[in-house]
Motif scaffolding. Structure first.
Motif, PDB file in Angstrom:
ATOM      1  N   ALA A 150       0.868  -1.240  -0.038  1.00  0.00           N
ATOM      2  CA  ALA A 150       0.163   0.378   0.099  1.00  0.00           C
ATOM      3  C   ALA A 150       0.833   1.338  -0.157  1.00  0.00           C
ATOM      4  CB  ALA A 150      -0.886   0.017   0.987  1.00  0.00           C
ATOM      5  N   ALA A 151       1.957   1.292   0.713  1.00  0.00           N
ATOM      6  CA  ALA A 151       2.822   2.345   0.818  1.00  0.00           C
ATOM      7  C   ALA A 151       3.578   2.613  -0.635  1.00  0.00           C
ATOM      8  CB  ALA A 151       3.916   2.106   1.936  1.00  0.00           C
ATOM      9  N   ASP A 152       3.654   1.381  -1.128  1.00  0.00           N
ATOM     10  CA  ASP A 152       4.539   1.686  -2.489  1.00  0.00           C
ATOM     11  C   ASP A 152       3.548   2.201  -3.351  1.00  0.00           C
ATOM     12  OD1 ASP A 152       6.584   1.156  -4.457  1.00  0.00           O
ATOM     13  OD2 ASP A 152       5.754  -0.877  -4.949  1.00  0.00           O
ATOM     14  N   GLU A 153       2.222   1.963  -3.515  1.00  0.00           N
ATOM     15  CA  GLU A 153       1.362   2.234  -4.439  1.00  0.00           C
ATOM     16  C   GLU A 153       1.163   3.945  -4.133  1.00  0.00           C
ATOM     17  OE1 GLU A 153      -0.996   1.445  -7.654  1.00  0.00           O
ATOM     18  OE2 GLU A 153       0.189   0.064  -6.585  1.00  0.00           O
ATOM     19  N   LEU A 154       1.055   4.279  -2.993  1.00  0.00           N
ATOM     20  CA  LEU A 154       0.836   5.629  -2.715  1.00  0.00           C
ATOM     21  C   LEU A 154       2.083   6.500  -2.912  1.00  0.00           C
ATOM     22  CD1 LEU A 154      -0.817   4.958   0.972  1.00  0.00           C
ATOM     23  CD2 LEU A 154      -1.965   6.635  -0.989  1.00  0.00           C
ATOM     24  N   LEU A 155       3.346   5.935  -2.844  1.00  0.00           N
ATOM     25  CA  LEU A 155       4.473   6.747  -2.943  1.00  0.00           C
ATOM     26  C   LEU A 155       4.702   6.989  -4.292  1.00  0.00           C
ATOM     27  CD1 LEU A 155       6.308   5.475   0.092  1.00  0.00           C
ATOM     28  CD2 LEU A 155       5.212   8.052  -0.211  1.00  0.00           C
ATOM     29  N   THR A 156       4.003   6.367  -5.276  1.00  0.00           N
ATOM     30  CA  THR A 156       4.127   6.483  -6.800  1.00  0.00           C
ATOM     31  C   THR A 156       3.763   7.860  -7.106  1.00  0.00           C
ATOM     32  OG1 THR A 156       1.795   5.959  -7.421  1.00  0.00           O
ATOM     33  CG2 THR A 156       3.524   4.181  -7.375  1.00  0.00           C
ATOM     34  N   GLN A 157       3.300   8.690  -6.219  1.00  0.00           N
ATOM     35  CA  GLN A 157       2.721  10.193  -6.526  1.00  0.00           C
ATOM     36  C   GLN A 157       3.664  10.866  -5.940  1.00  0.00           C
ATOM     37  OE1 GLN A 157      -0.122  10.833  -8.834  1.00  0.00           O
ATOM     38  NE2 GLN A 157       0.950   8.836  -9.264  1.00  0.00           N
ATOM     39  N   GLN A 158       4.115  12.050  -6.436  1.00  0.00           N
ATOM     40  CA  GLN A 158       5.267  12.927  -5.584  1.00  0.00           C
ATOM     41  C   GLN A 158       4.511  13.880  -4.513  1.00  0.00           C
ATOM     42  OE1 GLN A 158       7.053  15.771  -8.404  1.00  0.00           O
ATOM     43  NE2 GLN A 158       8.553  16.129  -7.094  1.00  0.00           N
ATOM     44  N   GLY A 159       5.234  13.819  -3.482  1.00  0.00           N
ATOM     45  CA  GLY A 159       4.569  14.712  -2.304  1.00  0.00           C
ATOM     46  C   GLY A 159       3.746  13.964  -1.233  1.00  0.00           C
ATOM     47  N   VAL A 160       3.377  12.823  -1.673  1.00  0.00           N
ATOM     48  CA  VAL A 160       2.483  11.877  -0.722  1.00  0.00           C
ATOM     49  C   VAL A 160       3.482  11.695   0.515  1.00  0.00           C
ATOM     50  CG1 VAL A 160       1.213   9.695  -0.507  1.00  0.00           C
ATOM     51  CG2 VAL A 160       0.975  11.101  -2.378  1.00  0.00           C
ATOM     52  N   ARG A 161       2.759  11.662   1.524  1.00  0.00           N
ATOM     53  CA  ARG A 161       3.466  11.197   2.971  1.00  0.00           C
ATOM     54  C   ARG A 161       2.769   9.756   3.413  1.00  0.00           C
ATOM     55  NH1 ARG A 161       8.145  13.828   4.353  1.00  0.00           N
ATOM     56  NH2 ARG A 161       7.591  12.860   6.560  1.00  0.00           N
ATOM     57  N   VAL A 162       3.603   8.893   3.733  1.00  0.00           N
ATOM     58  CA  VAL A 162       3.022   7.740   4.257  1.00  0.00           C
ATOM     59  C   VAL A 162       3.737   7.245   5.609  1.00  0.00           C
ATOM     60  CG1 VAL A 162       2.758   5.151   3.899  1.00  0.00           C
ATOM     61  CG2 VAL A 162       2.562   6.821   2.128  1.00  0.00           C
ATOM     62  N   ASN A 163       3.360   7.255   6.767  1.00  0.00           N
ATOM     63  CA  ASN A 163       3.759   6.876   8.001  1.00  0.00           C
ATOM     64  C   ASN A 163       3.033   5.308   8.410  1.00  0.00           C
ATOM     65  OD1 ASN A 163       4.998   9.694   8.355  1.00  0.00           O
ATOM     66  ND2 ASN A 163       2.837  10.548   8.604  1.00  0.00           N
ATOM     67  N   VAL A 164       4.182   4.610   8.565  1.00  0.00           N
ATOM     68  CA  VAL A 164       3.750   3.155   8.783  1.00  0.00           C
ATOM     69  C   VAL A 164       4.119   2.912  10.515  1.00  0.00           C
ATOM     70  CG1 VAL A 164       4.407   0.850   8.657  1.00  0.00           C
ATOM     71  CG2 VAL A 164       4.261   2.471   6.620  1.00  0.00           C
ATOM     72  N   PHE A 165       2.955   2.611  11.154  1.00  0.00           N
ATOM     73  CA  PHE A 165       2.971   2.227  12.282  1.00  0.00           C
ATOM     74  C   PHE A 165       3.020   0.816  12.728  1.00  0.00           C
ATOM     75  CE2 PHE A 165       1.496   6.446  12.034  1.00  0.00           C
ATOM     76  CZ  PHE A 165       2.001   7.245  12.991  1.00  0.00           C
ATOM     77  N   GLU A 166       3.804   0.427  13.662  1.00  0.00           N
ATOM     78  CA  GLU A 166       4.055  -1.178  13.893  1.00  0.00           C
ATOM     79  C   GLU A 166       4.262  -1.067  15.402  1.00  0.00           C
ATOM     80  OE1 GLU A 166       4.351  -4.809  14.464  1.00  0.00           O
ATOM     81  OE2 GLU A 166       3.986  -4.098  12.322  1.00  0.00           O
ATOM     82  N   LYS A 167       3.502  -2.086  16.048  1.00  0.00           N
ATOM     83  CA  LYS A 167       3.550  -2.323  17.546  1.00  0.00           C
ATOM     84  C   LYS A 167       5.016  -3.014  17.886  1.00  0.00           C
ATOM     85  CE  LYS A 167       1.278  -6.657  18.028  1.00  0.00           C
ATOM     86  NZ  LYS A 167       0.291  -7.564  18.873  1.00  0.00           N
ATOM     87  N   LEU A 168       5.824  -3.816  17.090  1.00  0.00           N
ATOM     88  CA  LEU A 168       6.911  -4.483  17.274  1.00  0.00           C
ATOM     89  C   LEU A 168       7.913  -3.149  16.921  1.00  0.00           C
ATOM     90  CD1 LEU A 168       6.486  -8.000  16.071  1.00  0.00           C
ATOM     91  CD2 LEU A 168       6.521  -7.226  18.495  1.00  0.00           C
ATOM     92  N   PRO A 169       9.118  -3.594  17.448  1.00  0.00           N
ATOM     93  CA  PRO A 169      10.372  -2.659  16.767  1.00  0.00           C
ATOM     94  C   PRO A 169      10.843  -3.348  15.813  1.00  0.00           C
ATOM     95  CG  PRO A 169      10.660  -3.772  19.340  1.00  0.00           C
ATOM     96  CD  PRO A 169       9.611  -4.342  18.536  1.00  0.00           C
ATOM     97  N   THR A 170      10.337  -4.104  15.056  1.00  0.00           N
ATOM     98  CA  THR A 170      10.990  -4.827  13.759  1.00  0.00           C
ATOM     99  C   THR A 170       9.557  -4.883  12.778  1.00  0.00           C
ATOM    100  OG1 THR A 170      10.658  -6.796  14.371  1.00  0.00           O
ATOM    101  CG2 THR A 170      12.810  -6.098  14.591  1.00  0.00           C
ATOM    102  N   PRO A 171      10.020  -4.399  11.595  1.00  0.00           N
ATOM    103  CA  PRO A 171       8.720  -4.461  10.669  1.00  0.00           C
ATOM    104  C   PRO A 171       8.742  -5.736   9.931  1.00  0.00           C
ATOM    105  CG  PRO A 171      10.684  -3.582   9.552  1.00  0.00           C
ATOM    106  CD  PRO A 171      11.104  -3.841  10.983  1.00  0.00           C
ATOM    107  N   TYR A 172       7.631  -5.798   8.942  1.00  0.00           N
ATOM    108  CA  TYR A 172       7.357  -6.909   7.922  1.00  0.00           C
ATOM    109  C   TYR A 172       6.490  -7.992   8.363  1.00  0.00           C
ATOM    110  CZ  TYR A 172      11.057  -3.933   5.792  1.00  0.00           C
ATOM    111  OH  TYR A 172      11.814  -2.624   5.398  1.00  0.00           O
ATOM    112  N   GLY A 173       5.956  -8.192   9.534  1.00  0.00           N
ATOM    113  CA  GLY A 173       4.902  -8.913   9.843  1.00  0.00           C
ATOM    114  C   GLY A 173       5.534 -10.392   9.689  1.00  0.00           C
ATOM    115  N   LEU A 174       4.338 -11.277   8.807  1.00  0.00           N
ATOM    116  CA  LEU A 174       4.511 -12.464   8.806  1.00  0.00           C
ATOM    117  C   LEU A 174       5.810 -12.987   7.999  1.00  0.00           C
ATOM    118  CD1 LEU A 174       1.012 -14.077   8.657  1.00  0.00           C
ATOM    119  CD2 LEU A 174       2.678 -14.150  10.258  1.00  0.00           C
ATOM    120  N   VAL A 175       6.380 -11.808   6.978  1.00  0.00           N
ATOM    121  CA  VAL A 175       7.554 -12.523   6.278  1.00  0.00           C
ATOM    122  C   VAL A 175       8.739 -12.688   7.153  1.00  0.00           C
ATOM    123  CG1 VAL A 175       9.277 -11.593   4.723  1.00  0.00           C
ATOM    124  CG2 VAL A 175       6.658 -11.012   4.280  1.00  0.00           C
ATOM    125  N   ARG A 176       8.707 -11.870   8.311  1.00  0.00           N
ATOM    126  CA  ARG A 176       9.662 -11.939   9.398  1.00  0.00           C
ATOM    127  C   ARG A 176       9.345 -13.176  10.385  1.00  0.00           C
ATOM    128  NH1 ARG A 176      13.997  -9.140  12.008  1.00  0.00           N
ATOM    129  NH2 ARG A 176      13.857  -9.584  14.301  1.00  0.00           N
TER     130      ARG A 176
END
Length: 562
Positions: A126-152
């Motif tokens: 979703a962040a990747d899709e949003l950031l195709t547009q110049q100027g858009v700001r995406v802030n990703v919030f995660e409860k763990l200190p490490t990202p990427y969910g089930l991939v990790r």
């Protein structure tokens, strides 16, 4: 020399768009894409350009002349997806059209700002899709200190190629306009309404974190758990690092036969020396080295034709593990095979039909075996103060069967959980939505500024890359609402968010902190393994604290961007 997809691929569709002759199917716009076990390359249409190899984020594609012996079954598997053409070449087309990015129309109030809650595949796509547009700001919030969910934390450690998708996510995280707020829980540290004061929209991509529970007597005894919890334990998830996994007995029984069940069985019976070269958690490796297991039983309620695991996972399991089948189940396989017309299911049944008989298979092998059994419905877990067996009823008979075991794991699916401030459908365990727009169950009115993607949107279906098209649909609808003036401008300026979050959660970790954790884990691997993971929050925070403080110049540049 056609190329071949050689594993249960991520199915994100990147290879489809890279292919100049449209030889990879199903494509994201074809009906079977969301439910396909993997994508398939047409061996007749493939022109051997290699574009798909570069596009694949998990390294699943290779020329047919460079396959290992374990990968050879995928040559036929790819070809079997396509109909026989009696010598005719397949129709080809020009480069498959890449879906258009959502165009964000400028507004005087400043750039589009979106909070994404969760940091797994759906969130990052979703962040990747949003950031195709110049100027858009995406802030990703995660409860763990490490990202990427089930991939990790959810991909088995011996599937390192699948985990390569995190390299794509790392590139997304470095894009202008992207910020991480890790170790920060929305719903506890921050509320939904507070996020909306700083953003035009909040997009939840929190997955389906709960297990579906088996409701039979005895579940909850020491010696009962779920396969997904064990996968998290194996992967070093800090919430499960202290899980009690007793491998001192001779047998483990897993109820359910999806891909997660196969993952757990494969890891529990693998050679620890092989696993020592992966990113498996140290505590799990020690337990496996001391394991007394002789057998893992995978018990399914339905028959062989209804097996929940995918064909690629079955191929992988039988090529690396000692897998056997009860003689009565051999009869079921042959019976199902006689009536089955679906080619993929027939392929599964043919592999099952060739498995050794559990009663006559040689014993005394160096590694434990995996036994598949069908038509077994769990009735109760046996034991007084600790598990010592599980009782099943046997389909088509009045028989009940007890399998002695000290560890029962259930693997019967995932379930979403409610999000504070949003409606929730208890029956389907998803947030009610229309194309990712959160709606009120009564009247189906959209909830302003609220969106979902991934499993919390559609339920626990598909693969890692299925979230790409799912997230793209949500983002397109979010941008359309923004362009139509339906999203209210934030109350606060961009720069206020960082101060606000750190005021609420001083231990929040940014991208620099995550890089410090990542670098430290890789260094701890010593070049002998991909990484040696931290398995405690304290260890992660200590590593994150070593990140260099931003320079004055970086602060000034950040201020200008805001």
């Amino acid at each position: 020399m056609p190329h071949v997809i050689t594993q249960s691929c991520c199915s994100d569709g990147s290879c489809v768009y890279a292919c100049p002759v449209n030889c990879i199917h199903p494509t994201p716009d074809e009906p079977g894409f969301a439910t396909a076990e993997m994508l398939y390359i047409d061996p007749v249409a493939c022109v051997d350009c290699g574009a798909c190899v570069s596009a694949c984020p998990v390294g699943a594609i290779a020329p047919d002349t460079q396959l290992t012996e374990r990968q050879l079954p995928f040559v036929e598997l790819n070809a079997a997806f396509y109909p026989v053409r009696e010598g005719k070449l397949p129709p080809t087309s020009k480069l498959a059209a890449v879906p258009e990015a959502p165009v964000v129309l400028p507004r005087p109030g400043g750039p589009l700002r979106v909070a994404v809650v969760g940091s797994g595949p759906a969130a990052m796509y979703a962040a990747d899709e949003l950031l195709t547009q110049q100027g858009v700001r995406v802030n990703v919030f995660e409860k763990l200190p490490t990202p990427y969910g089930l991939v990790r934390a959810g991909v088995a450690p011996d599937h390192q190629s699948t985990k390569r998708v995190t390299r794509l996510f790392d590139r997304i995280a470095r894009m202008p306009g992207f910020s991480f707020y890790l170790n920060c829980e929305v719903g506890s540290d921050l509320t939904h309404d507070e996020l909306l004061e700083h953003h035009h929209a909040v997009l939840y991509a929190v997955g389906a974190p709960d297990d579906r529970r088996l409701e039979v007597d005895g579940m909850g005894l020491p010696g009962t758990s779920t396969a997904t919890e064990v996968v998290a334990w194996i992967n070093g998830h800090p919430d499960f690092a202290d899980l009690s996994v007793d491998l001192s007995g001779e047998r483990v029984v897993i109820v359910g036969n999806g891909n997660v069940a196969l993952d757990v069985a494969r890891i529990l019976t693998a050679d620890p020396d092989d696993l020592a070269r992966t990113d498996i958690a140290d505590h799990a490796l020690v337990a496996l080295r001391n394991s007394q297991l002789q057998e893992v039983v995978i018990a399914a309620r339905r028959g062989p034709a209804a097996s929940a695991f995918t064909l690629p996972e079955l191929i992988g399991l039988t090529s690396t593990s000692d897998v056997v089948l009860d003689s009565s189940d051999h009869d079921l396989v042959i019976s199902d095979l006689a009536d089955e017309t679906d080619p993929l299911t027939r392929n599964k049944l043919e592999i099952l039909a060739n498995l050794s008989d559990a009663a006559t298979a040689p014993t005394g092998k160096s590694r434990p075996r995996i036994r598949l059994t069908y038509g077994h419905t769990p009735q109760r877990v046996l034991g007084e103060n600790v598990t010592d067996g599980i009782e099943f009823s046997v389909t088509g008979t009045d028989e009940s069967r007890v399998i002695p075991t000290g560890l029962v794991l259930t693997s019967i699916g995932y379930r979403g959980k409610p999000i504070r401030g949003l409606p929730f459908d208890d029956m389907t365990a998803v947030v009610p939505n229309r194309g990712g727009r959160v709606i009120e169950p009564v009247g189906s009115e959209p909830v302003r500024g609220s969106y979902v993607a991934g499993w919390i949107k559609r339920g626990p279906t598909g693969f890692i890359g299925t979230n790409k098209s799912c997230a793209a649909q949500t983002v397109h609808n979010l941008v359309a609402d923004y362009n139509d003036g339906l999203l209210v401008d934030p109350v606060h300026k961009v720069a206020a968010l960082d101060r606000f979050v750190r005021g609420r959660r001083s231990a929040v970790i940014d991208a620099a902190g995550w890089k410090a954790i990542d670098d430290s884990e890789i260094a701890r691997g010593g070049g002998q393994r991909p990484r040696d993971k931290f398995t405690t929050i304290a260890g992660m925070l200590e590593a994150a604290a070593t990140a260099p403080a931003p320079t004055v110049r970086r602060r000034l540049l950040a201020g200008l961007r805001r």
